[in-house]
Design an enzyme around this catalytic site. Structure first.
Site, PDB file in Angstrom:
ATOM      1  CG  HIS A  18      -0.389  -0.142   2.532  1.00 38.62           C
ATOM      2  ND1 HIS A  18       0.517   0.764   3.039  1.00 38.62           N
ATOM      3  CD2 HIS A  18      -0.554  -1.071   3.505  1.00 38.62           C
ATOM      4  CE1 HIS A  18       0.861   0.417   4.258  1.00 38.62           C
ATOM      5  NE2 HIS A  18       0.235  -0.705   4.566  1.00 38.62           N
ATOM      6  CG  HIS A  21       3.982  -1.383   2.633  1.00 33.90           C
ATOM      7  ND1 HIS A  21       2.804  -2.002   2.309  1.00 33.90           N
ATOM      8  CD2 HIS A  21       4.334  -1.847   3.854  1.00 33.90           C
ATOM      9  CE1 HIS A  21       2.458  -2.826   3.289  1.00 33.90           C
ATOM     10  NE2 HIS A  21       3.362  -2.746   4.240  1.00 33.90           N
ATOM     11  CB  CYS A 126      -1.298  -8.822  19.088  1.00 35.91           C
ATOM     12  SG  CYS A 126      -2.051  -8.111  17.590  1.00 35.91           S
ATOM     13  CB  CYS A 129       1.709  -6.649  17.081  1.00 31.19           C
ATOM     14  SG  CYS A 129       0.536  -5.400  17.491  1.00 31.19           S
ATOM     15  CB  CYS A 143      -4.014  -6.136  20.075  1.00 35.70           C
ATOM     16  SG  CYS A 143      -2.684  -5.141  19.388  1.00 35.70           S
ATOM     17  CG  HIS A 146      -3.447  -4.474  15.271  1.00 37.93           C
ATOM     18  ND1 HIS A 146      -2.212  -4.775  15.811  1.00 37.93           N
ATOM     19  CD2 HIS A 146      -3.229  -4.125  13.983  1.00 37.93           C
ATOM     20  CE1 HIS A 146      -1.292  -4.622  14.867  1.00 37.93           C
ATOM     21  NE2 HIS A 146      -1.873  -4.221  13.767  1.00 37.93           N
ATOM     22  CE  LYS A 293      -5.864   5.581  14.919  1.00 39.18           C
ATOM     23  NZ  LYS A 293      -4.649   5.028  14.457  1.00 39.18           N
ATOM     24  CE  LYS A 296      -2.384  -4.362   5.797  1.00 36.19           C
ATOM     25  NZ  LYS A 296      -1.491  -5.250   6.427  1.00 36.19           N
TER      26      LYS A 296
HETATM   27  O1  ME8 Z   1       6.045  -4.234  10.298  1.00 38.02           O
HETATM   28  N1  ME8 Z   1       2.411   4.866   6.592  1.00 38.02           N
HETATM   29  O2  ME8 Z   1       5.732  -5.146   8.208  1.00 38.02           O
HETATM   30  P1  ME8 Z   1       4.515  -4.230   7.677  1.00 38.02           P
HETATM   31  C1  ME8 Z   1       3.750   4.752   6.602  1.00 38.02           C
HETATM   32  N2  ME8 Z   1       7.283  -7.149   8.725  1.00 38.02           N
HETATM   33  N3  ME8 Z   1       4.385   3.588   6.820  1.00 38.02           N
HETATM   34  C2  ME8 Z   1       3.652   2.501   7.044  1.00 38.02           C
HETATM   35  C3  ME8 Z   1       2.243   2.532   7.045  1.00 38.02           C
HETATM   36  C4  ME8 Z   1       1.621   3.796   6.805  1.00 38.02           C
HETATM   37  N4  ME8 Z   1       0.324   3.957   6.769  1.00 38.02           N
HETATM   38  N5  ME8 Z   1       1.805   1.279   7.304  1.00 38.02           N
HETATM   39  C5  ME8 Z   1       2.909   0.507   7.451  1.00 38.02           C
HETATM   40  C6  ME8 Z   1       6.285  -5.065   9.438  1.00 38.02           C
HETATM   41  N6  ME8 Z   1       4.021   1.236   7.300  1.00 38.02           N
HETATM   42  C7  ME8 Z   1       7.369  -6.098   9.670  1.00 38.02           C
HETATM   43  C8  ME8 Z   1       8.713  -5.392   9.598  1.00 38.02           C
HETATM   44  S1  ME8 Z   1      11.385  -5.351   9.696  1.00 38.02           S
HETATM   45  C9  ME8 Z   1      12.566  -6.411  10.187  1.00 38.02           C
HETATM   46  C10 ME8 Z   1       9.909  -6.268   9.831  1.00 38.02           C
HETATM   47  C11 ME8 Z   1       5.419   0.789   7.420  1.00 38.02           C
HETATM   48  O3  ME8 Z   1       4.218  -4.785   6.330  1.00 38.02           O
HETATM   49  C12 ME8 Z   1       5.675   0.126   8.757  1.00 38.02           C
HETATM   50  O4  ME8 Z   1       5.844   1.092   9.758  1.00 38.02           O
HETATM   51  O5  ME8 Z   1       3.441  -4.166   8.677  1.00 38.02           O
HETATM   52  C13 ME8 Z   1       6.923  -0.671   8.453  1.00 38.02           C
HETATM   53  O6  ME8 Z   1       8.078   0.137   8.611  1.00 38.02           O
HETATM   54  C14 ME8 Z   1       6.730  -1.062   6.990  1.00 38.02           C
HETATM   55  O7  ME8 Z   1       5.690  -0.214   6.472  1.00 38.02           O
HETATM   56  C15 ME8 Z   1       6.326  -2.521   6.804  1.00 38.02           C
HETATM   57  O8  ME8 Z   1       5.148  -2.770   7.555  1.00 38.02           O
END
Ligand code: ME8
Length: 498
Positions: A18, A21, A126, A129, A143, A146, A293, A296
């Protein structure tokens, strides 16, 4: 040549990429591209986090195997980053054999150091998380992040003696005040460590994960397998020369939600294995959608791919790097993105290029005149470079790009002041247009980390050989680099107004 190693978090493959990311990966891409311009030997790594319960449950829900789901969604992340022009040097998947080798070596080192012990874990977990909580941390039994129900886990697990590292972590953070940025996040980390660190369970009794080398009935807790991706990617467990060269990493770019894992658990784990912690954990804010806010589902509706198809790759990159400052939460909106596109890209950069190229065609027979050394824009360019370089260095791409655009604004104002369209061909016209071309050349280099495609096109239309990304700073930002005498091409609008 200095080396510069930076990473992003590796995303879970339970779903598609998304724009949150995308923001993170583009932030890292902008900064690493800037370091490439500086001539550093750069390695930029991203990838996917494929083990753990979250991914396993998503696969079950979709009637597929975890590996099939990982194959499918990992490819979607990689494709999205390719479409966004992300210059990653490695894309790591935690299910790769090189990663298993590295994780097992790291865990074994921690075990041999006496920091892993067997114990019984009982408490909430959770899955969203992928984290353990204490009952007190739950909110109404759910959680705290979440708001969803947690699992109650009761298992014989292996525990990492995090409590052994409380003082060492505090000492380390005190000795390295830049190890977590921004400062607000650093304070959060220090407060968490000071509140007392408990030992943490680091293994689970299921199969979708990396087996513990000393107990094959258990797999590593997904975070203890995911964090080591950063050392795997530079050769840990396989190529020690490479590892010694690249480690410690310069920046881990991550979101604010996973700071505890990166700034507490990860350095402790590395210390236990006798490895230096990361130089800096840089935690960005969340991208919100139209001021609301983050949710997902909403972010999923706006996929990076759709945005690129709609706006073009540079417009998307520009919005994220120019409009979303590093640190606080940022806002994504179509309106904001369109307004920024029109003002910065269409009206400023696009307009300057179009005016200069049109006038060179009509007044200079299409051959660009050399810039005068005493142009009033020469000192502006010098100031702009200093400001932009300082801003990139403090992880502020939005300020760096704002500073860079100062040169475009001044160049447009210079054209308006001299009105070369009203003048006969001659030295005055040549001086004004040479100044315009030189400003465009410097901007093309300085903005190339953010908008690599458009700046390469500016470069090509100015008749310059190679591409802006091949240039080296600070030399390429010095006034007078455009030699004059090259054919300039008019071409269609670089950024048609929307
Ligand atoms: O946390 N705005 O994976 P993930 C900005 N697998 N950044 C965002 C976001 C948003 N709305 N939503 C998610 C994980 N992110 C683990 C990481 S590292 C060894 C393991 C960012 O797919 C989030 O903060 O949930 C994270 O840095 C990255 O996207 C991956 O999130």
């Amino acid at each position: 040549m200095p080396r510069f190693y930076a990473t992003t978090a590796i995303a879970y493959v339970n779903d598609a990429p998304h724009i949150g990311h995308a923001y993170e990966v583009l932030l890292g891409d902008g900064i690493t591209r800037w370091h490439r311009l500086l001539g550093d030997d750069v390695k930029y790594v991203t990838g996917t986090d494929e083990y753990g319960l979250k991914n396993q449950q998503a696969a079950e829900a979709q009637g597929t195997t975890p590996l099939e789901l990982a194959d499918r969604n990992s490819a979607r992340f990689r494709d999205a980053w390719d479409e966004l022009g992300v210059a990653y040097d490695d894309f790591i998947r935690t299910t790769e054999p090189r990663h298993t080798t590295a994780v097992q070596k790291l865990l074994q080192a921690v075990y041999d150091n006496g920091d892993i012990e067997k114990s019984t874990y009982e408490g909430p977990y959770c899955v969203s998380c992928e984290a353990y909580y204490t009952p007190e941390e739950l909110v109404d039994g759910n959680c705290p992040v979440h708001g969803r129900p947690v699992e109650w886990v009761q298992e014989d697990n292996w525990f990492f003696k995090l409590s052994n590292y409380q003082q060492r972590l505090l000492d380390w953070h005190e000795a390295n005040p830049g190890a977590v940025v921004p400062t607000s996040r650093r304070n959060e980390v220090l407060a968490f460590i000071r509140s007392g660190l408990r030992d943490i369970s680091i293994s689970r009794g299921f199969t979708w994960g990396v087996q513990l080398p000393w107990d094959t009935s258990q797999v590593a807790w997904v975070w203890f397998d995911a964090l080591p991706n950063y050392v795997t990617a530079v050769g840990y467990g396989k190529d020690e020369t490479s590892f010694d060269y690249w480690w410690p990493v310069d920046y881990h770019f991550i979101g604010k939600d996973i700071i505890r894992f990166h700034a507490v658990y990860w350095p402790a784990m590395l210390m236990a294995a006798g490895i230096e912690p990361a130089r800096c954990v840089a935690a960005h804010g969340f991208l919100l959608v139209s001021g609301e806010k983050m949710s997902k589902t909403k972010l999923n509706q706006i996929g990076p791919r759709e945005l690129v198809a709609d706006f073009g790759v540079d417009a998307v990159r520009w919005h994220f790097l120019r409009d979303v400052p590093f640190g606080p939460d940022g806002d994504f909106s179509y309106e904001g993105m369109t307004a920024r596109y029109n003002s910065d890209l269409a009206n400023n950069l696009g307009n300057l290029l179009s005016r200069v190229a049109t006038l060179v065609t009509s007044k200079c027979a299409g051959i660009g005149p050399a810039p005068p050394t005493d142009s009033p824009l020469a000192p502006v360019a010098e100031r702009v470079y200093a400001a932009a370089a300082a801003a990139w260095d403090r992880l502020a791409p939005s300020e760096a790009l704002e500073a860079t655009w100062q040169l475009i604004r001044e160049a447009n104002a210079h054209l308006e002041a001299h009105e070369p369209w009203k003048l006969e061909p001659g030295p005055e016209v040549d001086a004004v247009l040479g100044t315009g071309i030189e400003a465009l050349r410097i901007v093309a280099v300085l903005a190339s980390p953010a908008i690599p495609t458009a700046t390469a096109e500016v470069w090509r239309r100015l008749g310059l050989p190679g591409s802006p990304a091949d240039q080296r700073l600070p030399a390429a930002a010095v006034w007078g680099g455009y030699p004059g005498g090259l054919p300039v091409e008019k071409g269609p609008p670089l950024f048609p107004r929307r």
